[in-house]
Scaffold this motif. Structure first.
Motif, PDB file in Angstrom:
ATOM      1  N   THR A  88       0.822  -1.207   0.000  1.00 29.85           N
ATOM      2  CA  THR A  88       0.000   0.000   0.000  1.00 29.85           C
ATOM      3  C   THR A  88       0.857   1.258   0.000  1.00 29.85           C
ATOM      4  N   MET A  89       2.110   1.114  -0.387  1.00 26.25           N
ATOM      5  CA  MET A  89       2.969   2.293  -0.391  1.00 26.25           C
ATOM      6  C   MET A  89       2.946   2.934  -1.774  1.00 26.25           C
ATOM      7  N   ASP A  90       3.125   4.256  -1.777  1.00 24.33           N
ATOM      8  CA  ASP A  90       3.117   4.994  -3.028  1.00 24.33           C
ATOM      9  C   ASP A  90       4.469   4.844  -3.710  1.00 24.33           C
ATOM     10  N   LEU A  92       5.786   6.284  -6.187  1.00 23.18           N
ATOM     11  CA  LEU A  92       6.449   7.491  -6.683  1.00 23.18           C
ATOM     12  C   LEU A  92       6.945   8.385  -5.552  1.00 23.18           C
ATOM     13  N   LEU A  93       6.759   7.936  -4.314  1.00 26.10           N
ATOM     14  CA  LEU A  93       7.289   8.679  -3.181  1.00 26.10           C
ATOM     15  C   LEU A  93       8.457   7.886  -2.588  1.00 26.10           C
ATOM     16  N   THR A  94       9.337   8.573  -1.884  1.00 27.14           N
ATOM     17  CA  THR A  94      10.407   7.856  -1.205  1.00 27.14           C
ATOM     18  C   THR A  94       9.826   7.187   0.038  1.00 27.14           C
ATOM     19  N   LEU A 133      13.029   6.158  -4.151  1.00 25.86           N
ATOM     20  CA  LEU A 133      11.621   5.941  -4.489  1.00 25.86           C
ATOM     21  C   LEU A 133      11.259   4.488  -4.186  1.00 25.86           C
TER      22      LEU A 133
END
Ligand code: ATP
Ligand code: MG
Lengths: 322, 273
Positions: A88-90, A92-94, A133
């Protein structure tokens, strides 16, 4: 006694004609670990999704941390941490940005979110990857980040849907350690797993679900004891019906033939084994192997979830039965 | 009573914070998808070249200069096409696990969709800026003073905000990124071309002309042309929306926002429950 941290009664949920949950009830005492054990499609994820306010039950009700999951979903959400079966992690984010965002959504404030994020990244050995990322993370790193994310607001109750699936043995052991540390700190944990040894090692109580029903529950010891007699198994060199019948009569009323072996309860353990070996020799029966078998959790599992003629659920490798 | 007030105040504060956090997240995401940003700039720029020079040389607008007529149309067009990115992004979000994570957090129900719409609004600003630079480069000028030019830009931004909500709506109902792309591309394409964006509808066949005149995009473009003091082309008789293009654009944008935004919030909080 305080109220249980998780209490579900008679949950049911269908998707069209698929009855994912038929009747599931469970109670988890605060500060303990409960393992939800079941084959693929048993209804584990559905149960977790209902308890974490992601899905409504068609019937039954549940309370988590003292609040009703349907009527008081916001209160429940401030008190639970969830690591779902899928990431459930994005991407495109670190890693750091992901955790910080979740901290802000939990209303920890910007500075505090950053601090918690840094501490958790450290705790889960992700500091080196904090500024990368997530799409460049390995499977194990994602899993750890997901767990870290569900801990950012120090939840009272933690839900982990198959937390160690896809982890290598070392990461798995580390995950177990993390879970034990959390429980030592007072967190209540409900985890689902397909690994029996995992349930055996981690859980205070185990709930076995099968086709949407609770088919067994108790401590690992209770479950083993429930079918807990030792068995004697006599295996012949070949499946000769006459000899099999002879052995079956020798082993008593409860003896069962399967393939080229005969098994029966051995209430007196080794004594029974000695007697049987003696009798077999007297009668001149040539055997391939004679042995005593103690039930493992695997067998408990396959016993309670074994449906003769069950068409569509393949046995998991650990639960495979000869 | 006073406790109640404190409670709602806290809720409002958290709601605003959540919307801010969500917007922030989508903006960070936006900066990591420079290909998408580049694409949404590139297509309108290509249009400037294609219509300003290739087709434009054979297009005559009575009483004016074609590029002065075209540029406000292309501003509106680039805004219209930007809804595509929003729809695809929302649909992608909905099909990924991130949504599950958000739903287990104590976030205000409206925060995620508001964040999505606000971030697309912010990301649309540089695109419009590039379009303006392009316009200036090909000789387009605002010809009715700075004040009116700013009003024109604000009107376009409001229109963009409203269109962004339509994009969110499509993203929520489409059930997949590709479906969202198709569902939103066809109407934006038709609305964009069967309008006064590129040519004077007076030259179209009668049935198409009626559609082009009443097409709200024509009203938006005409409002822009009016405020920029650019070439408007001959006004048709009896088309209310073209007689009152600014009022039509304002009204349309407000109606879309007021109707669509709550629907999006509801759809988001009730999906998959
Ligand atoms: N959203 C859904 N739509 C339709 N059917 C569903 C949905 N979610 C679950 N099911 C069905 O419900 C049943 C139980 O699914 P669930 O995901 O709870 O199983 P599980 O025990 O978690 O299995 P696994 O070990 O494979 O993760 C399955 O038959 C599944 O196909
Ligand atoms: Mg599952």
């Amino acid at each position: 006694m305080s109220a249980p941290a998780i209490s579900a009664s008679h949950l049911a949920r269908s998707f069209g004609t698929t009855h994912a949950l038929v009747d599931v009830s469970l109670d988890v005492e605060a500060g303990t670990v409960c393992a939800l054990l079941g084959r693929n499609g048993a209804g584990k994820t559905t149960t977790v999704r209902i308890l974490t306010t992601l899905l409504r039950a068609n019937a039954g009700h549940a309370r988590v941390a003292g609040f009703d999951v349907t009527e008081q979903a916001p209160q429940v959400r401030t008190r639970i941490g969830v690591t779902g079966q899928t990431a459930t992690m994005d991407e495109l984010l670190t890693g750091a940005e992901n955790l910080e965002t979740i901290g802000r959504f939990c209303h920890l404030g910007a500075a505090n979110s950053r601090r918690r994020a840094a501490a958790l990244l450290e705790q889960f050995d992700l500091t080196a990857a904090a500024r990368q990322l997530v799409k460049n993370y390995s499977g194990g790193m994602r899993r750890r980040l997901d767990l870290a994310a569900s801990l950012i607001h120090d939840p009272e109750v933690l839900f982990l849907d198959e937390p160690t699936t896809g982890l290598d043995p070392v990461s798995r052991a580390e995950m177990w350690t993390s879970i034990r540390t959390l429980v030592a700190g007072g967190t209540t944990v409900l985890l689902t797993t397909q690994y029996l040894d995992e349930a055996d090692r981690l859980a205070d109580t185990i709930v076995v679900v099968d086709r949407g029903l609770v088919v067994a529950e108790g401590t690992p010891e209770q479950l083993k004891a429930s079918i807990g007699r030792a068995f004697i198994r006599v295996t012949l060199p070949e499946a000769d019906p006459a000899t099999l019948e002879k052995v079956r009569r020798l082993l008593g009323e409860e003896a069962e033939v399967s393939g080229r072996s005969v098994s029966a309860p051995a209430p007196h353990g080794l004594t029974t084994l000695e007697e049987v070996v003696g009798q077999l020799r007297e009668q001149g029966v040539t055997v391939h192997e004679v042995g005593l078998e103690h039930p493992s959790l695997d067998e408990v599992f396959s016993t309670v979830t074994d449906h003769s003629g069950h068409p569509n659920v393949p046995a998991t490798s650990t639960a495979g039965k000869a | 009573m006073s406790e109640m007030t404190v409670h709602t105040q806290g809720q409002l504060r958290n709601g605003l914070l959540d919307a801010y956090t969500a917007t922030r997240r989508f903006l960070i995401r936006g900066t990591r998808q420079l290909d998408v940003v580049l694409g949404s700039v590139l297509i309108p720029v290509i249009f400037v070249v294609l219509f300003g020079y290739v087709f434009g040389s054979s297009i005559r607008i009575p009483g004016g200069n074609y590029r002065s007529y075209l540029m406000p149309g292309l501003f509106a067009m680039s805004i219209l096409f930007s809804s595509n990115n929003v729809a695809v992004a929302v649909a992608t979000d909905m099909s990924e696990g991130v949504v599950d994570r958000f739903r287990t957090l104590p976030i205000a129900r409206s925060a995620i969709v508001i964040g999505r719409s606000l971030s697309s609004f912010v990301l649309g600003i540089p695109v419009l800026a590039v379009m303006i630079l392009c316009g200036l480069a090909v000789g387009w000028r605002p010809e009715d003073g700075l004040g009116n030019a700013i009003l024109a830009l604000l009107l376009f931004e409001l229109f963009g905000f409203a269109i962004g909500w339509l994009g969110v709506l499509v993203g929520l109902v489409a059930g997949g990124a590709q479906a969202a792309d198709v569902i939103i591309s066809i109407p934006t394409f038709l609305l964009g071309f069967i309008s006064s964006v590129f040519v004077d509808p007076a030259l179209m066949p009668a049935w198409l002309r009626v559609i082009a005149y009443w097409n709200p995009v024509s009203a938006v473009v005409t409002a822009g042309r009016q405020l920029f003091g650019n070439t408007i082309g001959p006004a048709p008789a009896g088309v209310w929306s073209l007689d009152h293009p600014i009022a039509t654009t304002l009204g349309l944008a407000l109606i879309i926002i007021v109707v669509v935004a709550p629907i999006c919030v509801r759809l988001y909080s009730h999906s998959e429950r």
